[in-house]
Design a protein around this motif. Structure first.
Motif, PDB file in Angstrom:
ATOM      1  N   PHE A 165       4.542  56.357 -49.675  1.00 34.88           N
ATOM      2  CA  PHE A 165       5.270  57.596 -49.427  1.00 34.88           C
ATOM      3  C   PHE A 165       5.969  58.073 -50.700  1.00 34.88           C
ATOM      4  CE2 PHE A 165       6.128  57.172 -44.553  1.00 34.88           C
ATOM      5  CZ  PHE A 165       4.950  57.858 -44.296  1.00 34.88           C
ATOM      6  N   ASN A 168       9.541  63.633 -51.318  1.00 31.28           N
ATOM      7  CA  ASN A 168       9.547  64.947 -50.677  1.00 31.28           C
ATOM      8  C   ASN A 168       8.621  64.946 -49.474  1.00 31.28           C
ATOM      9  OD1 ASN A 168      11.105  66.839 -52.683  1.00 31.28           O
ATOM     10  ND2 ASN A 168       9.796  65.525 -53.948  1.00 31.28           N
ATOM     11  N   PHE A 169       9.115  65.426 -48.343  1.00 31.65           N
ATOM     12  CA  PHE A 169       8.296  65.335 -47.129  1.00 31.65           C
ATOM     13  C   PHE A 169       8.669  66.391 -46.103  1.00 31.65           C
ATOM     14  CE2 PHE A 169      12.081  63.066 -45.797  1.00 31.65           C
ATOM     15  CZ  PHE A 169      12.190  63.363 -44.442  1.00 31.65           C
ATOM     16  N   SER A 202       0.469  60.164 -47.288  1.00 32.71           N
ATOM     17  CA  SER A 202       0.880  60.665 -45.974  1.00 32.71           C
ATOM     18  C   SER A 202       0.374  59.729 -44.887  1.00 32.71           C
ATOM     19  CB  SER A 202       0.352  62.087 -45.745  1.00 32.71           C
ATOM     20  OG  SER A 202       0.856  62.977 -46.734  1.00 32.71           O
ATOM     21  N   THR A 216       3.894  63.710 -47.271  1.00 31.78           N
ATOM     22  CA  THR A 216       4.743  63.567 -48.454  1.00 31.78           C
ATOM     23  C   THR A 216       3.971  63.920 -49.722  1.00 31.78           C
ATOM     24  OG1 THR A 216       4.319  61.275 -49.178  1.00 31.78           O
ATOM     25  CG2 THR A 216       5.732  61.565 -47.252  1.00 31.78           C
ATOM     26  N   LEU A 254      13.517  60.341 -48.764  1.00 31.72           N
ATOM     27  CA  LEU A 254      13.063  59.575 -47.607  1.00 31.72           C
ATOM     28  C   LEU A 254      14.197  59.029 -46.757  1.00 31.72           C
ATOM     29  CD1 LEU A 254      10.018  57.486 -48.923  1.00 31.72           C
ATOM     30  CD2 LEU A 254       9.980  59.305 -47.211  1.00 31.72           C
TER      31      LEU A 254
END
Length: 385
Positions: A165, A168-169, A202, A216, A254
């Motif tokens: 991961f 940014n997501f 992802s 992400t 996260l």
């Protein structure tokens, strides 16, 4: 962990299986697959375990059909899940075997030479492991959204879900408007994985009765947000009107994954309440406040205080105040639009709304009345999904 016999029958290697008996045992759970041959049958002690689905050619009974019933009895005694035999020596079974199978809800299948034992074992065990992984991932999602965790723990769990991961997501959750069995969802997940449609950074998960995707990237910008979402929808190949879809806000760390997941779930649930197929969390208005606290006692107390007097009056006098209240709120408090929607005269609507105000002791609270009734109606829809 296990899958059911009926779930196994939907696998590719089972496509030419024919159920002979024991239909009431299709919900039995398969934990592993074994092979029954002459060597095993000739041993004084059986090697099969509870939850084991057994494959055989019936070679041991080639010249002695009475051995089949003896074998089935032993399998039932040991807690085996079911039996499938290749039609090398037998196409059908003696009637006493079928009767015993039916009496004990022990499924028996026959299949042809188009599939090998090894392929069946591999596919079943792969599905069991895949199911185990999804159950584990679902439990991690539950921990994230149901527990009060510190930021470090949230990030640790996030990286347990996917160690690749990025920070940014956003989170995307979709649920078909029709009921979809869990094994169909898992098959869809397997397809995504096999076709490599979800990138390394992802993750797509089965969650509850839907699909949850944590998307992400190194960089996710607000100006490209909707393009990213459109890309995801196209990648999944879903027809938006067939689903209720919720999308979280953009997040840059996260440690906020728990919030992002909740946002997507709240947005999706708002779609179910409002019959809108697609919702961004940022656009769901007051539902963004109601959803997080839906199970709080104070919320239930408020709901009962507003709704109970109206429904009690309807029940006692056989009136239609509550349906009118719902349509009044759906019409943004506009009398004429409400009257058109209900095919009633506007004065009838005015009378009913006035009666509701009277029941709630809000005759002099026009603004507050609409506000409270609106919230109560929204809660009603949420509680009655």
């Amino acid at each position: 962990m296990a899958i059911t016999v009926i779930e196994a029958t939907k696998l590719e290697t089972f496509k030419n299986f024919r159920l002979i008996s024991g239909i009431s045992g299709l919900s039995r759970e398969v934990e592993k697959v074994g092979i029954l041959d002459w060597e095993f049958f000739s041993k004084s002690e059986w090697v099969f375990n509870e939850g084991e689905f057994v494959l055989t050619s019936l070679l041991f009974a080639k010249d002695n059909p009475e051995f089949i019933l003896e074998a089935v009895k032993e399998l039932v005694k040991d807690g085996a899940t079911g039996l499938a035999f290749k039609n090398i020596y037998y196409n059908e079974l003696p009637m006493e075997v079928i009767d015993y199978s039916n009496e004990n809800s022990f499924p028996i299948f026959v299949f042809d030479n188009s599939v090998y034992f090894e392929d069946i074992i591999t596919e079943v065990m792969d599905r069991i492991r895949f199911s185990e992984n999804h159950e584990l991932m679902e439990s991690k999602i539950d921990i994230l959204i149901k527990k009060s965790l510190n930021k470090n723990t949230v990030k640790e769990i996030a990286l347990e879900i996917n160690s690749s991961f990025k920070e940014n997501f956003f989170v995307f959750y979709c649920k078909n408007k029709k009921y979809i069995h869990s094994d169909a969802l898992i098959s869809f997940m397997e397809s995504l994985k096999r076709k490599k449609k979800i990138g390394l950074h992802s993750t797509a998960l089965k969650y509850r009765n839907g699909i949850l995707i944590i998307f992400t990237e190194d960089r996710l910008e607000l100006k490209n947000f909707k393009n990213n979402v459109d890309y995801l929808i196209n990648t999944l190949g879903i027809h938006v009107p067939d689903y209720y879809i919720g999308v979280s806000n953009l997040h840059s760390t996260l440690v906020e994954l728990d919030h992002g997941i909740k946002e997507s779930l709240f947005a999706q649930k708002t779609g179910e309440v409002s019959s809108l197929a697609f919702n961004y969390f940022n656009d769901i208005g007051i539902f963004s406040i109601l959803m997080p606290f839906i199970d709080e006692p104070w919320m239930h107390s408020f709901y009962n205080r507003i709704i109970d007097p109206i429904k009690s009056y309807d029940e006692k006098y056989n009136t239609e105040l509550f349906p009118t209240a719902i349509k009044y709120i759906e019409s943004d408090g506009k009398i004429i639009e409400t009257s058109k929607a209900l095919f009633l005269h506007k004065n009838t609507i005015r009378y009913r709304i006035g009666k509701i105000k009277e029941l709630l002791n809000m005759e002099a609270c026009e603004g507050s009345f609409y506000e409270q009734l609106s919230i109560a109606v929204k809660l009603y829809k949420i509680y009655n999904l």
